[in-house]
Scaffold this motif. Structure first.
Motif, PDB file in Angstrom:
ATOM      1  N   ARG A 212       6.807   1.642   5.012  1.00  0.00           N
ATOM      2  CA  ARG A 212       5.313   2.116   4.473  1.00  0.00           C
ATOM      3  C   ARG A 212       4.903   3.266   4.702  1.00  0.00           C
ATOM      4  O   ARG A 212       4.015   4.003   3.896  1.00  0.00           O
ATOM      5  CB  ARG A 212       4.316   0.850   4.707  1.00  0.00           C
ATOM      6  CG  ARG A 212       3.121   0.926   3.889  1.00  0.00           C
ATOM      7  CD  ARG A 212       2.073  -0.214   3.940  1.00  0.00           C
ATOM      8  NE  ARG A 212       1.506  -0.212   5.529  1.00  0.00           N
ATOM      9  CZ  ARG A 212       0.475  -0.952   5.706  1.00  0.00           C
ATOM     10  NH1 ARG A 212       0.461  -2.168   5.181  1.00  0.00           N
ATOM     11  NH2 ARG A 212       0.221  -0.851   7.023  1.00  0.00           N
ATOM     12  N   GLN A 213       4.991   3.551   6.103  1.00  0.00           N
ATOM     13  CA  GLN A 213       4.587   5.056   6.531  1.00  0.00           C
ATOM     14  C   GLN A 213       5.661   6.174   5.875  1.00  0.00           C
ATOM     15  O   GLN A 213       5.006   7.223   5.905  1.00  0.00           O
ATOM     16  CB  GLN A 213       4.565   4.901   7.792  1.00  0.00           C
ATOM     17  CG  GLN A 213       3.978   3.797   8.565  1.00  0.00           C
ATOM     18  CD  GLN A 213       2.350   3.756   8.188  1.00  0.00           C
ATOM     19  OE1 GLN A 213       1.833   4.710   8.087  1.00  0.00           O
ATOM     20  NE2 GLN A 213       2.013   2.478   7.767  1.00  0.00           N
TER      21      GLN A 213
ATOM     22  N   ALA B 294       4.643  -0.990  14.086  1.00  0.00           N
ATOM     23  CA  ALA B 294       5.213  -2.186  13.820  1.00  0.00           C
ATOM     24  C   ALA B 294       5.374  -3.299  14.685  1.00  0.00           C
ATOM     25  O   ALA B 294       5.083  -4.349  14.126  1.00  0.00           O
ATOM     26  CB  ALA B 294       6.893  -1.757  13.514  1.00  0.00           C
ATOM     27  N   GLY B 295       5.251  -3.016  16.126  1.00  0.00           N
ATOM     28  CA  GLY B 295       5.188  -4.186  17.114  1.00  0.00           C
ATOM     29  C   GLY B 295       3.822  -5.091  16.999  1.00  0.00           C
ATOM     30  O   GLY B 295       3.604  -6.185  16.902  1.00  0.00           O
ATOM     31  N   PHE B 296       2.704  -4.299  16.656  1.00  0.00           N
ATOM     32  CA  PHE B 296       1.524  -4.543  16.506  1.00  0.00           C
ATOM     33  C   PHE B 296       1.132  -5.626  15.148  1.00  0.00           C
ATOM     34  O   PHE B 296       0.706  -6.670  15.381  1.00  0.00           O
ATOM     35  CB  PHE B 296       0.452  -3.503  16.445  1.00  0.00           C
ATOM     36  CG  PHE B 296      -1.001  -3.934  16.059  1.00  0.00           C
ATOM     37  CD1 PHE B 296      -1.960  -4.568  16.908  1.00  0.00           C
ATOM     38  CD2 PHE B 296      -1.448  -3.775  15.144  1.00  0.00           C
ATOM     39  CE1 PHE B 296      -3.081  -5.067  16.605  1.00  0.00           C
ATOM     40  CE2 PHE B 296      -2.844  -4.291  14.477  1.00  0.00           C
ATOM     41  CZ  PHE B 296      -3.825  -4.791  15.340  1.00  0.00           C
TER      42      PHE B 296
ATOM     43  N   TRP C  17       0.942  -0.171  -1.408  1.00  0.00           N
ATOM     44  CA  TRP C  17       0.956   0.058  -0.043  1.00  0.00           C
ATOM     45  C   TRP C  17       0.905  -1.295   0.377  1.00  0.00           C
ATOM     46  O   TRP C  17       1.501  -1.442   1.805  1.00  0.00           O
ATOM     47  CB  TRP C  17      -0.618   0.516   0.152  1.00  0.00           C
ATOM     48  CG  TRP C  17      -0.850   1.023   1.794  1.00  0.00           C
ATOM     49  CD1 TRP C  17      -0.512   1.930   2.358  1.00  0.00           C
ATOM     50  CD2 TRP C  17      -1.534   0.115   2.696  1.00  0.00           C
ATOM     51  NE1 TRP C  17      -0.814   1.960   3.689  1.00  0.00           N
ATOM     52  CE2 TRP C  17      -1.583   0.641   3.903  1.00  0.00           C
ATOM     53  CE3 TRP C  17      -2.151  -1.043   2.344  1.00  0.00           C
ATOM     54  CZ2 TRP C  17      -2.416   0.200   4.859  1.00  0.00           C
ATOM     55  CZ3 TRP C  17      -2.798  -1.697   3.567  1.00  0.00           C
ATOM     56  CH2 TRP C  17      -2.981  -0.938   4.680  1.00  0.00           C
ATOM     57  N   LEU C  18       0.419  -2.394  -0.239  1.00  0.00           N
ATOM     58  CA  LEU C  18       0.468  -3.593   0.554  1.00  0.00           C
ATOM     59  C   LEU C  18       1.859  -4.412   0.211  1.00  0.00           C
ATOM     60  O   LEU C  18       2.473  -5.068   1.083  1.00  0.00           O
ATOM     61  CB  LEU C  18      -0.648  -4.690  -0.132  1.00  0.00           C
ATOM     62  CG  LEU C  18      -2.152  -4.418   0.658  1.00  0.00           C
ATOM     63  CD1 LEU C  18      -3.086  -5.110  -0.199  1.00  0.00           C
ATOM     64  CD2 LEU C  18      -2.157  -4.787   2.239  1.00  0.00           C
ATOM     65  N   MET C  19       2.232  -4.384  -1.115  1.00  0.00           N
ATOM     66  CA  MET C  19       3.496  -4.899  -1.504  1.00  0.00           C
ATOM     67  C   MET C  19       4.725  -4.549  -0.775  1.00  0.00           C
ATOM     68  O   MET C  19       5.829  -5.561  -0.813  1.00  0.00           O
ATOM     69  CB  MET C  19       3.355  -5.181  -2.875  1.00  0.00           C
ATOM     70  CG  MET C  19       2.446  -6.028  -3.443  1.00  0.00           C
ATOM     71  SD  MET C  19       2.318  -7.713  -2.875  1.00  0.00           S
ATOM     72  CE  MET C  19       0.599  -7.691  -2.051  1.00  0.00           C
TER      73      MET C  19
ATOM     74  N   LEU D 110      -3.794   5.316   2.380  1.00  0.00           N
ATOM     75  CA  LEU D 110      -2.613   4.684   1.579  1.00  0.00           C
ATOM     76  C   LEU D 110      -1.525   5.699   1.605  1.00  0.00           C
ATOM     77  O   LEU D 110      -0.459   5.282   1.058  1.00  0.00           O
ATOM     78  CB  LEU D 110      -2.987   4.297   0.068  1.00  0.00           C
ATOM     79  CG  LEU D 110      -4.371   3.496  -0.034  1.00  0.00           C
ATOM     80  CD1 LEU D 110      -4.609   3.557  -1.455  1.00  0.00           C
ATOM     81  CD2 LEU D 110      -3.853   2.301   0.479  1.00  0.00           C
ATOM     82  N   SER D 111      -1.602   6.775   2.435  1.00  0.00           N
ATOM     83  CA  SER D 111      -0.674   7.840   2.062  1.00  0.00           C
ATOM     84  C   SER D 111       0.604   7.829   3.213  1.00  0.00           C
ATOM     85  O   SER D 111       1.619   8.572   2.999  1.00  0.00           O
ATOM     86  CB  SER D 111      -1.114   9.465   1.956  1.00  0.00           C
ATOM     87  OG  SER D 111      -1.967   9.526   3.251  1.00  0.00           O
TER      88      SER D 111
END
Length: 328
Positions: free
Chosen positions: A297-298, A175-177, A230-232, A163-164
């Protein structure tokens, strides 16, 4: 035969001046724009168009030569778009679509959007409860390719590390995947609507169970809040798009089941046009979600900052689609 030839020549001689004048006006409008034509030209344009259509009708009825009929058909069709077609250029039409047509189409699917959201929420609850009771359900809801080692066998430390942010995979490739995967889910929810919307509903449920399984796993390790951020950070955009795609599929499925006074094919076609408009917006939202998922997110590792971005994106999409607008 001689009489037909003479009649064709006389017909052309009597009306050719109007056809030439109309063609000259259209050429000038093509090279510049309708705004550059004089008032007299603008007044003459519909008159010359009606004359060309009248000539075409006569030419067809009297079986004059095929070349003349083809010429008049092309001239009439070309003039039609200047007389009755959409005013403004490509930029104006694109602005109208973005500012008016797309939000109106989304608001028109309000009931289906609520149903799709309810199905997604129901699936989330089911997935959370089942995995919380028996972790063996996790593998049934989350494919291994998407789990990336985040499963019940992982340690709490390794789960926290995922999650970090960061990672070995280049961010652009990631991002493409992720964008491809999200687009596949949304397109499937839309396309399967033709099968009476049953597969669309099941896809909404399955997406929810995967989400619930994630929360059950991480929440059981005390990482539920971190997982939410992490998800939102991308989920408020991605899941919004998936719900809208599901709503589009439900609209088509509803038209197939309950066509009303129309035939099922006609009802499905009408629903499909509205749903297709929504899907253009869904594609744009998924592109934004892919960027957020692969980059933001990253790069943004703080939980509070992630929630702030998630809330801002949700407010942005909600305001864009649902805030009232003045109509002309």
């Amino acid at each position: 035969m001689t009489g037909l030839v003479v009649g064709s020549r006389r017909f052309r001689a009597d009306r050719e001046a109007d056809w030439s004048a109309l063609e000259a006006l259209l050429d000038r409008a093509d090279k510049t724009s309708l705004r550059r034509l004089s008032d007299d030209d603008l007044l003459a344009l519909p008159r010359l168009y009606r004359a060309a259509v009248s000539s075409l009708s006569v030419a067809r009825a009297t079986s004059l030569d095929a070349d003349l009929v083809a010429y008049l058909e092309a001239l009439s069709a070309r003039a039609y778009f200047f007389v009755y077609g959409v005013r403004g250029g490509l930029a104006a039409r694109a602005a109208r679509f973005v500012l008016r047509d797309l939000p109106a189409a989304v608001r028109g699917l309000a009931v289906e959007t609520l149903v799709a959201l309810a199905l997604l929420a129901l699936g989330t609850v089911i997935g959370f409860i089942l995995v919380n009771r028996d972790p063996a359900w996790y593998a049934s809801f989350v494919p291994e390719a998407l789990a990336h080692g985040r499963d019940p066998q992982a340690t709490t430390a390794s789960l926290r590390a995922t999650l970090s942010g960061g990672g070995d995979q280049p961010l652009a490739l990631l991002a493409g995947f992720l964008f491809t995967n999200n687009a596949r889910v949304a397109i499937g929810a839309f396309a399967l609507g033709f099968a009476a919307a049953v597969p669309t509903a099941l896809l909404m449920l399955s997406t929810g169970t995967m989400l619930g399984a994630f929360f059950a796993l991480f929440g059981g390790r005390g990482l539920g809040i971190e997982l939410g951020g992490w998800l939102m950070i991308h989920g408020t955009t991605e899941l919004f798009a998936v719900v809208l795609a599901g709503a589009a599929g439900l609209r088509i499925g509803g038209a197939v089941i309950f066509p009303g006074a129309s035939t099922r094919i006609a009802a499905a076609q009408a629903a499909g046009r509205q749903a297709a408009t929504v899907m253009i917006g869904v594609a744009a939202m998924l592109f934004v979600a892919g960027l957020l998922e692969g980059f933001a997110r990253q790069l943004v590792t703080g939980t509070v900052a992630r929630y702030a971005i998630a809330g801002a994106m949700f407010a942005l999409w909600s305001g864009y689609f649902y805030l009232p607008r003045r109509t002309r």
